[in-house]
Design an enzyme around this catalytic site. Structure first.
Site, PDB file in Angstrom:
ATOM      1  N   TYR A  16       0.827  -1.220   0.000  1.00 30.42           N
ATOM      2  CA  TYR A  16       0.000   0.000   0.000  1.00 30.42           C
ATOM      3  C   TYR A  16       0.863   1.274   0.000  1.00 30.42           C
ATOM      4  O   TYR A  16       0.861   2.044  -0.972  1.00 30.42           O
ATOM      5  CB  TYR A  16      -0.917  -0.073   1.227  1.00 30.42           C
ATOM      6  CG  TYR A  16      -1.619   1.196   1.648  1.00 30.42           C
ATOM      7  CD1 TYR A  16      -2.296   1.998   0.740  1.00 30.42           C
ATOM      8  CD2 TYR A  16      -1.638   1.568   3.003  1.00 30.42           C
ATOM      9  CE1 TYR A  16      -2.964   3.147   1.164  1.00 30.42           C
ATOM     10  CE2 TYR A  16      -2.308   2.699   3.424  1.00 30.42           C
ATOM     11  CZ  TYR A  16      -2.962   3.499   2.507  1.00 30.42           C
ATOM     12  OH  TYR A  16      -3.618   4.625   2.926  1.00 30.42           O
ATOM     13  N   TYR A  27       4.665  -6.377  17.273  1.00 27.16           N
ATOM     14  CA  TYR A  27       4.854  -5.602  16.033  1.00 27.16           C
ATOM     15  C   TYR A  27       5.683  -4.336  16.303  1.00 27.16           C
ATOM     16  O   TYR A  27       6.682  -4.070  15.627  1.00 27.16           O
ATOM     17  CB  TYR A  27       3.477  -5.236  15.446  1.00 27.16           C
ATOM     18  CG  TYR A  27       3.537  -4.093  14.467  1.00 27.16           C
ATOM     19  CD1 TYR A  27       4.070  -4.283  13.195  1.00 27.16           C
ATOM     20  CD2 TYR A  27       3.087  -2.824  14.812  1.00 27.16           C
ATOM     21  CE1 TYR A  27       4.153  -3.223  12.297  1.00 27.16           C
ATOM     22  CE2 TYR A  27       3.165  -1.770  13.928  1.00 27.16           C
ATOM     23  CZ  TYR A  27       3.697  -1.966  12.677  1.00 27.16           C
ATOM     24  OH  TYR A  27       3.781  -0.918  11.806  1.00 27.16           O
ATOM     25  N   ALA A  82       7.595  -5.741   5.590  1.00 28.82           N
ATOM     26  CA  ALA A  82       7.397  -6.213   6.974  1.00 28.82           C
ATOM     27  C   ALA A  82       5.955  -6.669   7.132  1.00 28.82           C
ATOM     28  O   ALA A  82       5.081  -6.253   6.372  1.00 28.82           O
ATOM     29  CB  ALA A  82       7.670  -5.081   7.971  1.00 28.82           C
TER      30      ALA A  82
END
Ligand code: UD1
Length: 327
Positions: free
Chosen positions: A11, A140, A74
């Site tokens: 994105y 994360y 990632a």
């Protein structure tokens, strides 16, 4: 100059790759296509592969004359990182460490890294400054901080310099509505609002209206993905000019509530956003927005788009791409 863009089929990566080319640099994109999309790359040079494949990275660097890197690749699902930490440590941290080793061997000296405001956790004060305490509340976030720290050590021990960009809430789509986020794989607010207003989900759930904020709903700093992409070009220019490594927030400095997002969407689309108030989502801070002073001082950058631009671009993209790039 050639820029290697890892995760350049995703994105933010695909939009940034396009803007980097428009700014006069050549690019080569490396992406596994696990979450990225081939169509998002267009006809730019592309290699399907993993950042952890050191010999592949070194070969790309020598064949394409790579001297700069923008590292997006990632995993980014916060919830999944808590249920499968190994997946995140292996891919994000070990993958990045292998990448930086290969880049160092190849003589690459400038790296722009896609970090996150999640490294601040629940901020004790807003706006959040780069010097505020770091408090990762998910695997994360921790993986992103570990990568920042790895780059910091490379900067101390090798000629490699970096710009770590701590994104606040990336949102919206490209101005021409050809690149955007696939709402099928996103947990974030604006794709959910779009699903609800376009009738692809029955109702938007608003996670709590009892926060200590003006209207009781959560406040975040939504940054248009085109502005975010421009920040990467500015970071490349900053490093190319010989400046020292930097870690900075990329946000607008303004907070917007969930109800304000809903109201803007209703005004721009002319349709109701069906929604209901439900319980708070565990771990959600009441408000988080950036102090954007450092980036505006150090880079030739400031946000050029506002909330209406975010909503109208997201609306145009999702209306025409209900299956993302598979539409
Ligand atoms: C989330 C991640 C963060 C990540 C960022 C960008 C968490 C706790 N944080 O941030 O680590 O860097 O995405 O990908 O997952 N909301 C609703 N209804 C929804 C979805 C969201 O009311 O269906 C609210 C949330 O409570 C919050 C705001 O909308 O107040 C924004 O949420 P979201 O888009 O998920 O972003 P963050 O939680 O800020």
């Amino acid at each position: 100059m050639t820029v290697l863009i890892t995760g350049g089929a995703g994105y933010i990566g695909s939009l940034t790759a396009r803007l980097i080319r428009a700014s006069g640099r050549a690019t080569v994109i490396l992406d596994t296509l696990e979450n990225g999309h081939r169509k998002a790359v267009g006809d730019a040079p592309f290699v399907q592969g993993d950042v952890a494949d050191s010999s592949l990275v070194e070969r790309i660097c020598s064949e394409h004359g790579v001297d700069e890197v923008v590292h997006f690749a990632a995993y980014k699902a916060v919830g999944e990182s808590m249920s499968n930490p190994e997946k995140y440590f292996n891919n994000n941290v070990i993958g990045s460490q292998k990448l930086f080793g290969a880049l160092n061997n190849a003589g690459v000296e400038r790296v722009v890294f896609s970090s996150t405001a999640a490294v601040y956790g629940t901020p004790s004060t807003v706006p959040v400054r780069e010097t505020d305490p770091l408090h990762c509340e998910s695997v994360y976030a921790e993986t992103k901080l570990m990568i920042e720290n790895t780059l910091r050590w490379y900067a101390q021990t090798t000629p490699m310099r970096h710009a770590c960009l701590r994104y606040f809430n990336a949102a919206g789509a490209s101005d021409d509505a050809t690149l955007g986020e696939d709402w099928r794989f996103s947990q974030n607010l604006i794709p959910h609002v779009m699903k609800a207003v376009l009738g692809h989900s029955p109702v938007l759930q608003v996670f709590g209206n009892d926060f200590p904020t003006p209207d009781g709903t959560g406040v975040r700093d939504y940054i248009h993905v085109e502005d975010l992409a421009r920040a990467h070009v500015a970071a490349l220019d900053y490093l190319s000019a010989g400046n020292e490594s930097i870690t900075c927030n990329v946000g607008t400095g303004h907070g917007t509530s969930v109800l304000e997002i809903i109201a803007a969407t209703e005004r721009i689309s002319g349709k109701k956003v069906p929604h209901e108030i439900v319980a708070r989502r565990p771990g959600d801070p009441s408000q988080c927005y950036a102090d954007a002073g450092l980036i505006t001082e150090k880079f030739d950058w400031s946000p050029q788009r506002n909330l209406d631009d975010i909503i109208s671009s997201a609306y145009a993209w999702h209306s025409s791409h209900p299956q993302g790039h598979d539409s």
